[in-house]
Scaffold this active site. Structure first.
Site, mmCIF file in Angstrom:
data_model
loop_
_atom_site.group_PDB
_atom_site.id
_atom_site.type_symbol
_atom_site.label_atom_id
_atom_site.label_comp_id
_atom_site.label_asym_id
_atom_site.label_seq_id
_atom_site.Cartn_x
_atom_site.Cartn_y
_atom_site.Cartn_z
ATOM 1 N N CYS A 147 -2.259 8.880 -4.069
ATOM 2 C CA CYS A 147 -3.328 8.212 -3.312
ATOM 3 C C CYS A 147 -4.733 8.689 -3.664
ATOM 4 O O CYS A 147 -5.513 7.924 -4.236
ATOM 5 C CB CYS A 147 -3.098 8.419 -1.823
ATOM 6 S SG CYS A 147 -1.620 7.583 -1.231
HETATM 7 N N1 LIG Z 1 3.072 7.926 -1.074
HETATM 8 C C1 LIG Z 1 2.088 7.984 -0.209
HETATM 9 O O1 LIG Z 1 1.787 9.019 0.324
HETATM 10 C C2 LIG Z 1 1.315 6.734 0.175
HETATM 11 C C3 LIG Z 1 0.528 6.769 1.333
HETATM 12 C C4 LIG Z 1 -0.165 5.647 1.703
HETATM 13 C C5 LIG Z 1 -0.107 4.504 0.909
HETATM 14 N N2 LIG Z 1 0.650 4.490 -0.243
HETATM 15 C C6 LIG Z 1 0.683 3.256 -1.020
HETATM 16 O O2 LIG Z 1 1.910 2.597 -0.755
HETATM 17 C C7 LIG Z 1 2.383 1.920 -1.915
HETATM 18 C C8 LIG Z 1 3.790 2.397 -2.257
HETATM 19 O O3 LIG Z 1 3.734 3.775 -2.581
HETATM 20 P P1 LIG Z 1 5.016 4.696 -2.601
HETATM 21 O O4 LIG Z 1 4.522 6.094 -2.632
HETATM 22 O O5 LIG Z 1 5.990 4.294 -1.539
HETATM 23 O O6 LIG Z 1 5.643 4.300 -4.029
HETATM 24 P P2 LIG Z 1 7.092 4.646 -4.567
HETATM 25 O O7 LIG Z 1 6.999 4.616 -6.047
HETATM 26 O O8 LIG Z 1 7.632 5.868 -3.885
HETATM 27 O O9 LIG Z 1 7.996 3.423 -4.070
HETATM 28 C C9 LIG Z 1 7.836 2.134 -4.494
HETATM 29 C C10 LIG Z 1 9.208 1.470 -4.551
HETATM 30 O O10 LIG Z 1 9.015 0.116 -4.931
HETATM 31 C C11 LIG Z 1 10.075 -0.251 -5.782
HETATM 32 N N3 LIG Z 1 9.684 -1.431 -6.539
HETATM 33 C C12 LIG Z 1 8.868 -1.515 -7.617
HETATM 34 N N4 LIG Z 1 8.724 -2.802 -7.992
HETATM 35 C C13 LIG Z 1 9.460 -3.532 -7.121
HETATM 36 C C14 LIG Z 1 9.709 -4.916 -6.991
HETATM 37 N N5 LIG Z 1 9.160 -5.799 -7.814
HETATM 38 N N6 LIG Z 1 10.510 -5.308 -6.001
HETATM 39 C C15 LIG Z 1 11.083 -4.416 -5.148
HETATM 40 N N7 LIG Z 1 10.882 -3.094 -5.229
HETATM 41 C C16 LIG Z 1 10.077 -2.668 -6.205
HETATM 42 C C17 LIG Z 1 10.328 0.989 -6.610
HETATM 43 O O11 LIG Z 1 11.624 0.985 -7.188
HETATM 44 C C18 LIG Z 1 10.151 2.089 -5.569
HETATM 45 O O12 LIG Z 1 11.359 2.412 -4.944
HETATM 46 C C19 LIG Z 1 1.353 2.204 -2.998
HETATM 47 O O13 LIG Z 1 0.426 1.171 -3.047
HETATM 48 C C20 LIG Z 1 0.684 3.469 -2.517
HETATM 49 O O14 LIG Z 1 -0.635 3.577 -3.000
HETATM 50 C C21 LIG Z 1 1.370 5.583 -0.600
#
Ligand SMILES: NC(=O)c1ccc[n+]([C@@H]2O[C@H](COP(=O)([O-])OP(=O)(O)OC[C@H]3O[C@@H](n4cnc5c(N)ncnc54)[C@H](O)[C@@H]3O)[C@@H](O)[C@H]2O)c1
Length: 437
Positions: free
Chosen positions: A274
């Site tokens: 992030c």
């Molecule tokens: N990790 C954090 O602390 C956090 C906090 C706030 C916001 N975010 C935001 O949330 C979003 C997700 O982050 P995250 O950390 O959960 O990512 P992550 O990589 O842990 O998880 C994303 C998931 O999406 C899946 N994926 C990818 N393409 C896909 C598709 N086309 N269809 C279905 N599934 C699909 C992946 O396999 C993965 O399991 C990002 O935009 C991130 O910036 C993350």
């Protein structure tokens, strides 16, 4: 007009929900929604994650395997790799990654792909919410035209689209997906209202804002605020070092002011999915509007320079021992980007290790949460015997202050330490074998 049947289903929790992307954000969200009584299907392309959920296990530290098992057994939670689950869904949350490309431009390909995958199953009487962090305008410019293609769909009437940023801080127990206030902003006032009703069914506090753009920008303000303040305090550390002042003592003293000051601490650089990334979405968007986001650029420059600064301090620490970095054994403690988690994404440890290797050091690392480290020219396993490695090293570099380390013993056994997190605190304060950031 709002779709009253949909609102009713959301209110009495009979709504069927699909969460797209079961990562650090999606899995906790899916469990919170399932816990509230919605029937949740998590859809992910990663079959391994899908299988684990269906077997009632968890791969995310913040989510208890026993909770997943209970929710799966009771039929509140299931996982799939089939997007047709959206056909039956009343509410959909999108939680796919939004990384940067190598060129530091936003990579929205995951959002585009997932939107195209669900578009054939979008139907009247449903609400779709984007949770992935992105630049203001994404929901309206990118999702809306891809989702509202059927003439039957009327935005704000029988189909509702909104943005609601995820604010979870992995590893944190006091503020969670459930009790952190949830910001919601829709394409129209009705969209905001329906999306807010959806989340109110599961979250403690929902905050409505007037548009999706306000919600998108709110998330970027929050993370830019952190990035800029970390940049400021990192520069403060560099300036204090030049003047022979203990920056940690300065920060603690300033933090006694009961108002108008918020404590940030210096470190080896930004990490995680992030803070290092999200503000660059904003500066990228602003560039297209002929505006330079100066605070973001400056903070980014200072923060990305920190790993190199840490390596210069390791050199200085070794110098005190009349040793060169080239050929020295350097043990890096902590590879995760922050304490007590298993996430190495964008971790400054990767840059520090890369630079140490470039300078001829013989590098090893230890991290109780990260058994293997593979990144570009790094291919390492965490050392099996921490204390033996501490004793053997010419210099120990503390990059991540995991709470399970016994810093007193590490201090006693090490011949030279560079502490980039002030993990040692008062331990060995004036000992020349120890250098702090
Ligand atoms: N990790 C954090 O602390 C956090 C906090 C706030 C916001 N975010 C935001 O949330 C979003 C997700 O982050 P995250 O950390 O959960 O990512 P992550 O990589 O842990 O998880 C994303 C998931 O999406 C899946 N994926 C990818 N393409 C896909 C598709 N086309 N269809 C279905 N599934 C699909 C992946 O396999 C993965 O399991 C990002 O935009 C991130 O910036 C993350």
């Amino acid at each position: 007009m709002k779709d009253n049947r949909l609102v009713e289903k959301l209110k009495n929790h009979s709504a069927k929900v699909v969460v797209l992307g079961l990562g650090y954000v999606g899995l906790p969200l899916a469990t919170v929604l399932a816990e509230a009584g919605y029937r949740v299907t998590g859809v992910d392309l990663d079959q391994n994650k899908v299988d684990q959920i269906n077997q009632g296990t968890s791969y995310i530290d913040d989510v208890d395997a026993s909770q997943v098992k209970r929710l799966v057994e009771k039929g509140y939670l299931q996982a799939s790799s089939d997007f047709s689950a959206v056909r039956e869904a009343d509410a959909v949350s999108i939680c796919v990654p939004t990384p940067l490309r190598k060129t530091r431009d936003p990579d929205l390909s995951f959002i585009v792909t997932v939107t195209e995958s669900i578009a054939p199953y979008i139907h009247p009487g449903m609400v779709v919410v984007l949770e992935s962090t992105t630049y203001p305008g994404t929901t309206r410019e990118l999702l809306l035209p891809k989702l509202v293609v059927d003439k039957e769909l009327m935005i704000g009437e029988n189909f509702f689209l909104a943005f609601s940023p995820e604010r979870v801080d992995p590893g944190r127990e006091d503020w969670t997906t459930k009790n952190t206030p949830k910001i919601v902003g829709g394409m129209t006032a009705n969209c905001t209202e329906v999306a807010a009703t959806f989340y109110e069914g599961a979250m403690d506090h929902v905050v409505r804002v007037s548009t999706a753009e306000v919600a998108e920008m709110t998330k970027l303000l929050e993370n830019t605020f952190r990035m800029v303040n970390i940049g400021l305090v990192n520069e403060m550390a560099i300036m204090c070092d030049r003047m022979g002042i203990d920056v940690w003592e300065v920060i603690d003293a300033a933090a006694t002011k009961p108002f108008g000051f918020m404590k940030f601490t210096p470190g080896p650089g930004l990490g995680g999915h992030c803070i290092p990334i999200d503000p660059l979405f904003l500066s990228w968007k602003l560039r297209s509007l002929n505006y330079t986001a100066r605070f973001i650029d400056l903070a980014s420059e200072i923060n990305t320079g920190m790993p190199r600064y840490v390596v210069s301090k390791v050199q200085e620490a070794l110098n005190h021992q009349q040793k060169a970095l080239n050929g020295s054994k350097v043990l890096v403690l902590g590879a995760a980007y922050k304490p007590d988690i298993d996430d190495v994404r964008e971790s400054p440890a990767l840059d520090v290790i890369g630079l140490l290797k470039q300078n001829g050091a013989e590098v090893s690392y230890h991290d109780p949460y990260i058994p293997e480290l593979r990144h570009e020219n790094i291919d390492l396993s965490s050392v099996p015997d921490l204390m033996a490695a501490v004793e053997e090293a010419d210099c120990v570099v503390i990059i991540t202050n995991h709470s399970q380390y016994n810093y007193q013993v590490i201090y006693e056994k090490a011949s030279c330490i560079m502490d980039a997190r002030n993990a040692l605190g008062e331990i060995g304060k004036d000992d020349p074998k120890l250098i702090r950031l």
